[in-house]
Design a protein around this motif. Structure first.
Motif, mmCIF file in Angstrom:
data_model
loop_
_atom_site.group_PDB
_atom_site.id
_atom_site.type_symbol
_atom_site.label_atom_id
_atom_site.label_comp_id
_atom_site.label_asym_id
_atom_site.label_seq_id
_atom_site.Cartn_x
_atom_site.Cartn_y
_atom_site.Cartn_z
ATOM 1 N N ASN A 66 0.805 -1.220 0.000
ATOM 2 C CA ASN A 66 0.000 0.000 0.000
ATOM 3 C C ASN A 66 0.839 1.271 0.000
ATOM 4 O OD1 ASN A 66 -2.492 -1.486 0.145
ATOM 5 N ND2 ASN A 66 -1.962 -1.926 2.270
ATOM 6 N N VAL A 67 1.975 1.264 0.701
ATOM 7 C CA VAL A 67 2.834 2.442 0.704
ATOM 8 C C VAL A 67 3.355 2.705 -0.704
ATOM 9 C CG1 VAL A 67 4.998 3.412 1.544
ATOM 10 C CG2 VAL A 67 3.491 2.195 3.129
ATOM 11 N N THR A 68 3.845 1.644 -1.357
ATOM 12 C CA THR A 68 4.347 1.791 -2.726
ATOM 13 C C THR A 68 3.246 2.273 -3.658
ATOM 14 O OG1 THR A 68 6.038 0.087 -2.422
ATOM 15 C CG2 THR A 68 5.349 0.552 -4.682
ATOM 16 N N GLN A 69 2.043 1.739 -3.467
ATOM 17 C CA GLN A 69 0.933 2.141 -4.325
ATOM 18 C C GLN A 69 0.608 3.619 -4.142
ATOM 19 O OE1 GLN A 69 -0.374 -0.027 -6.584
ATOM 20 N NE2 GLN A 69 -1.344 1.810 -7.404
ATOM 21 N N MET A 70 0.604 4.094 -2.911
ATOM 22 C CA MET A 70 0.344 5.515 -2.661
ATOM 23 C C MET A 70 1.437 6.372 -3.297
ATOM 24 S SD MET A 70 -1.436 7.998 -1.511
ATOM 25 C CE MET A 70 -2.698 7.328 -0.408
ATOM 26 N N LEU A 71 2.693 5.972 -3.116
ATOM 27 C CA LEU A 71 3.796 6.738 -3.697
ATOM 28 C C LEU A 71 3.690 6.788 -5.218
ATOM 29 C CD1 LEU A 71 6.685 5.439 -1.434
ATOM 30 C CD2 LEU A 71 5.933 7.821 -1.595
ATOM 31 N N GLU A 72 3.325 5.694 -5.827
ATOM 32 C CA GLU A 72 3.230 5.667 -7.293
ATOM 33 C C GLU A 72 2.077 6.526 -7.793
ATOM 34 O OE1 GLU A 72 3.181 1.579 -8.495
ATOM 35 O OE2 GLU A 72 5.374 1.402 -8.309
ATOM 36 N N ILE A 73 0.979 6.539 -7.060
ATOM 37 C CA ILE A 73 -0.134 7.405 -7.451
ATOM 38 C C ILE A 73 0.274 8.871 -7.322
ATOM 39 C CG2 ILE A 73 -2.440 8.191 -6.775
ATOM 40 C CD1 ILE A 73 -3.079 5.275 -6.042
ATOM 41 N N LEU A 74 0.916 9.225 -6.220
ATOM 42 C CA LEU A 74 1.370 10.597 -6.028
ATOM 43 C C LEU A 74 2.441 10.975 -7.041
ATOM 44 C CD1 LEU A 74 1.505 10.775 -2.117
ATOM 45 C CD2 LEU A 74 -0.327 11.551 -3.656
ATOM 46 N N HIS A 75 3.244 10.003 -7.418
ATOM 47 C CA HIS A 75 4.273 10.226 -8.437
ATOM 48 C C HIS A 75 3.622 10.511 -9.781
ATOM 49 C CE1 HIS A 75 7.917 9.756 -10.724
ATOM 50 N NE2 HIS A 75 7.527 8.636 -11.281
ATOM 51 N N TYR A 76 2.629 9.732 -10.128
ATOM 52 C CA TYR A 76 1.925 9.916 -11.396
ATOM 53 C C TYR A 76 1.250 11.293 -11.432
ATOM 54 C CZ TYR A 76 -1.179 9.055 -15.350
ATOM 55 O OH TYR A 76 -1.836 9.148 -16.551
ATOM 56 N N ARG A 77 0.769 11.743 -10.294
ATOM 57 C CA ARG A 77 0.094 13.044 -10.210
ATOM 58 C C ARG A 77 1.072 14.214 -10.059
ATOM 59 N NH1 ARG A 77 -5.262 12.956 -7.780
ATOM 60 N NH2 ARG A 77 -4.538 14.528 -6.301
ATOM 61 N N GLY A 78 2.369 13.922 -10.001
ATOM 62 C CA GLY A 78 3.368 14.984 -9.923
ATOM 63 C C GLY A 78 3.559 15.567 -8.550
ATOM 64 N N GLU A 79 3.124 14.862 -7.502
ATOM 65 C CA GLU A 79 3.275 15.361 -6.134
ATOM 66 C C GLU A 79 4.582 14.886 -5.499
ATOM 67 O OE1 GLU A 79 -0.367 15.568 -3.651
ATOM 68 O OE2 GLU A 79 -1.291 14.435 -5.284
ATOM 69 N N VAL A 80 5.043 13.714 -5.884
ATOM 70 C CA VAL A 80 6.340 13.223 -5.417
ATOM 71 C C VAL A 80 7.164 12.826 -6.639
ATOM 72 C CG1 VAL A 80 5.340 12.389 -3.259
ATOM 73 C CG2 VAL A 80 5.679 10.795 -5.149
ATOM 74 N N ALA A 81 8.466 12.721 -6.439
ATOM 75 C CA ALA A 81 9.380 12.390 -7.527
ATOM 76 C C ALA A 81 10.334 11.296 -7.082
ATOM 77 C CB ALA A 81 10.174 13.628 -7.951
ATOM 78 N N ILE A 82 10.834 10.547 -8.047
ATOM 79 C CA ILE A 82 11.897 9.582 -7.798
ATOM 80 C C ILE A 82 13.207 10.339 -7.912
ATOM 81 C CG2 ILE A 82 13.013 7.463 -8.591
ATOM 82 C CD1 ILE A 82 10.256 6.662 -9.778
ATOM 83 N N VAL A 83 13.992 10.326 -6.835
ATOM 84 C CA VAL A 83 15.177 11.177 -6.774
ATOM 85 C C VAL A 83 16.473 10.374 -6.678
ATOM 86 C CG1 VAL A 83 13.826 13.019 -5.735
ATOM 87 C CG2 VAL A 83 15.076 11.428 -4.258
ATOM 88 N N GLY A 84 16.390 9.080 -6.803
ATOM 89 C CA GLY A 84 17.581 8.251 -6.749
ATOM 90 C C GLY A 84 17.207 6.797 -6.558
ATOM 91 N N ARG A 85 18.229 5.968 -6.445
ATOM 92 C CA ARG A 85 18.031 4.543 -6.196
ATOM 93 C C ARG A 85 19.051 4.083 -5.170
ATOM 94 N NH1 ARG A 85 14.247 1.344 -9.556
ATOM 95 N NH2 ARG A 85 13.363 2.860 -10.996
ATOM 96 N N SER A 86 18.606 3.188 -4.293
ATOM 97 C CA SER A 86 19.477 2.599 -3.288
ATOM 98 C C SER A 86 19.345 1.085 -3.400
ATOM 99 C CB SER A 86 19.083 3.084 -1.888
ATOM 100 O OG SER A 86 19.874 2.446 -0.905
ATOM 101 N N ALA A 87 20.404 0.428 -3.870
ATOM 102 C CA ALA A 87 20.375 -1.017 -4.111
ATOM 103 C C ALA A 87 19.178 -1.394 -4.992
ATOM 104 C CB ALA A 87 20.343 -1.782 -2.790
ATOM 105 N N GLY A 88 18.915 -0.558 -5.979
ATOM 106 C CA GLY A 88 17.830 -0.820 -6.912
ATOM 107 C C GLY A 88 16.472 -0.313 -6.461
ATOM 108 N N GLN A 89 16.340 0.066 -5.175
ATOM 109 C CA GLN A 89 15.068 0.548 -4.649
ATOM 110 C C GLN A 89 14.935 2.055 -4.876
ATOM 111 O OE1 GLN A 89 12.751 -1.719 -3.285
ATOM 112 N NE2 GLN A 89 14.283 -3.073 -4.204
ATOM 113 N N ARG A 90 13.741 2.492 -5.209
ATOM 114 C CA ARG A 90 13.517 3.899 -5.517
ATOM 115 C C ARG A 90 13.522 4.773 -4.268
ATOM 116 N NH1 ARG A 90 8.125 2.923 -8.969
ATOM 117 N NH2 ARG A 90 7.884 1.447 -7.227
ATOM 118 N N LEU A 91 14.170 5.915 -4.377
ATOM 119 C CA LEU A 91 14.151 6.939 -3.339
ATOM 120 C C LEU A 91 13.121 7.988 -3.742
ATOM 121 C CD1 LEU A 91 17.924 7.547 -2.525
ATOM 122 C CD2 LEU A 91 16.164 6.994 -0.849
#
Length: 360
Positions: free
Chosen positions: A159-184
């Motif tokens: 659910n956390v990932t799903q919320m982040l992806e929805i907010l990302h799609y809406r331009g409210e959050v951004a992917i700003v890096g990767r840590s061991a392949g995981q999105r920051l």
């Protein structure tokens, strides 16, 4: 824009290959991404992640994946959105999509709208934590969802990932890096620069125009026409393998019409029903798709294995040699998958990439 011009099928193939920088003229990662328009991201890395294979196909063994990371996370000349890597100058176009109001026309839009409404407090919590703590991994946030996001198997009820992806799609959050392949993740306002505001219709028109320019040609009324800014001319007879996500072949019907080559990715097809193999790559030679091959790279043993080859593979050795050099393979072998009835597969043996036989 100038008028399009009609092409013969042979001219259309050359223009398409040149427009996609598969003619040996690509020299720079950033300019290549700008020309292609975007790179599709996918976790499947049977050989290497597709965004890297696409760049290798054009730049060859000199391509360094670290350069893509530098452009993304340090120089910010590229950015990641909606499972694609884009040039930063295209952010105004995509922001128009981010701002697009979900009308409920599609079931997924209704589902997202309803879930956000039920999870308004969860959304505020995620945004507040990012604002307070800065860049975070999804596992750094608590699951405070109400009802949860029912998964069809792809999201695994995360659910956390799903919320982040929805907010990302809406331009409210951004992917700003990767840590061991995981999105920051972080607030979009802290990562994206200020841009002009475009109406959605104008943004979509510009996106379609850029896509036509990147593809070079398209079918109109059964005839091939070229974008006025692309040129025809000789194509170097270089041999390379293409990612299944390569834009030259991404539209399977266009690929068949342009190259008389039928291609399907069969990794989700049951093994007994596959025509070729799990992760098969088309072999491009000059301006024709001559055949296909199924390489697999084991990162632990540094072994590149050819599990099958089909079509005219007389130039496959060159492509495999370049692929092995780029991957840093210490061994190149021709192997037979257990139980495979395909007569093209040989018994496992260590051999040189330049000695692969032509299929009869």
């Amino acid at each position: 824009m100038q008028a399009t011009r009609e092409l013969t099928p042979a001219e259309a193939r050359r223009v398409a290959v040149r427009a996609q920088l598969l003619d040996g003229t690509a020299t720079d990662v950033l300019e290549t991404v700008r020309q292609l328009g975007f790179l599709q991201i996918d976790p499947i890395s049977t050989v290497a992640p597709p965004q890297h294979v696409v760049l290798w196909s054009r730049l060859g063994r000199v391509y360094d994946p670290a350069e893509l990371d530098r452009l993304l996370w340090q120089e910010r000349k590229l950015f990641e959105w909606n499972a694609y890597i884009w040039p930063m100058e295209d952010l105004p176009l995509l922001r128009a999509r981010m701002r697009r109001r979900l009308t409920g026309r599609y079931s997924w839009e209704r589902r997202v709208t309803e879930w956000l409404k039920s999870n308004a407090r969860f959304r505020r919590y995620v945004l507040c934590e990012l604002d307070r703590r800065g860049s975070l991994l999804s596992r750094d946030l608590e699951d405070r969802s109400v009802g949860g996001w029912e998964s069809s198997g792809w999201t695994g009820n995360r659910n956390v990932t799903q919320m982040l992806e929805i907010l990302h799609y809406r331009g409210e959050v951004a992917i700003v890096g990767r840590s061991a392949g995981q999105r920051l993740w972080d607030l979009a306002e802290r990562w994206y620069p200020e841009t002009e505001t475009l109406r959605l219709a104008e943004a979509e028109r510009l996106i379609a125009e850029k896509r036509f320019r990147a593809l070079g040609v398209r079918l109109e009324g059964g005839k091939w026409v070229a974008h006025p800014e692309v040129s025809d001319g000789p194509v170097a007879e270089r041999a390379t393998l293409l990612s299944p996500f390569d834009r030259l072949i991404h539209d399977r019907e266009r690929t068949e019409a342009l190259f008389a080559f039928r291609y399907r990715l069969e990794m989700y097809v049951p093994k007994a029903k596959r025509e070729y193999g799990y992760y098969v790559l088309p072999l491009l030679v000059g301006d024709r798709i001559a055949g296909r091959a199924e390489p697999r790279f084991d990162r632990k043993t540094r072994r590149l294995e050819l599990r099958g080859a089909w079509g005219d593979t007389s130039r496959l050795g060159e492509a495999l040699h370049e692929l092995a050099a780029w991957l840093g393979a210490e061994e190149v072998a021709c192997g037979e998958p257990p139980g495979s009835p395909n007569p093209l597969h040989r018994s496992a043996s260590r051999t040189s990439a330049s000695r692969w036989p032509r299929e009869r």
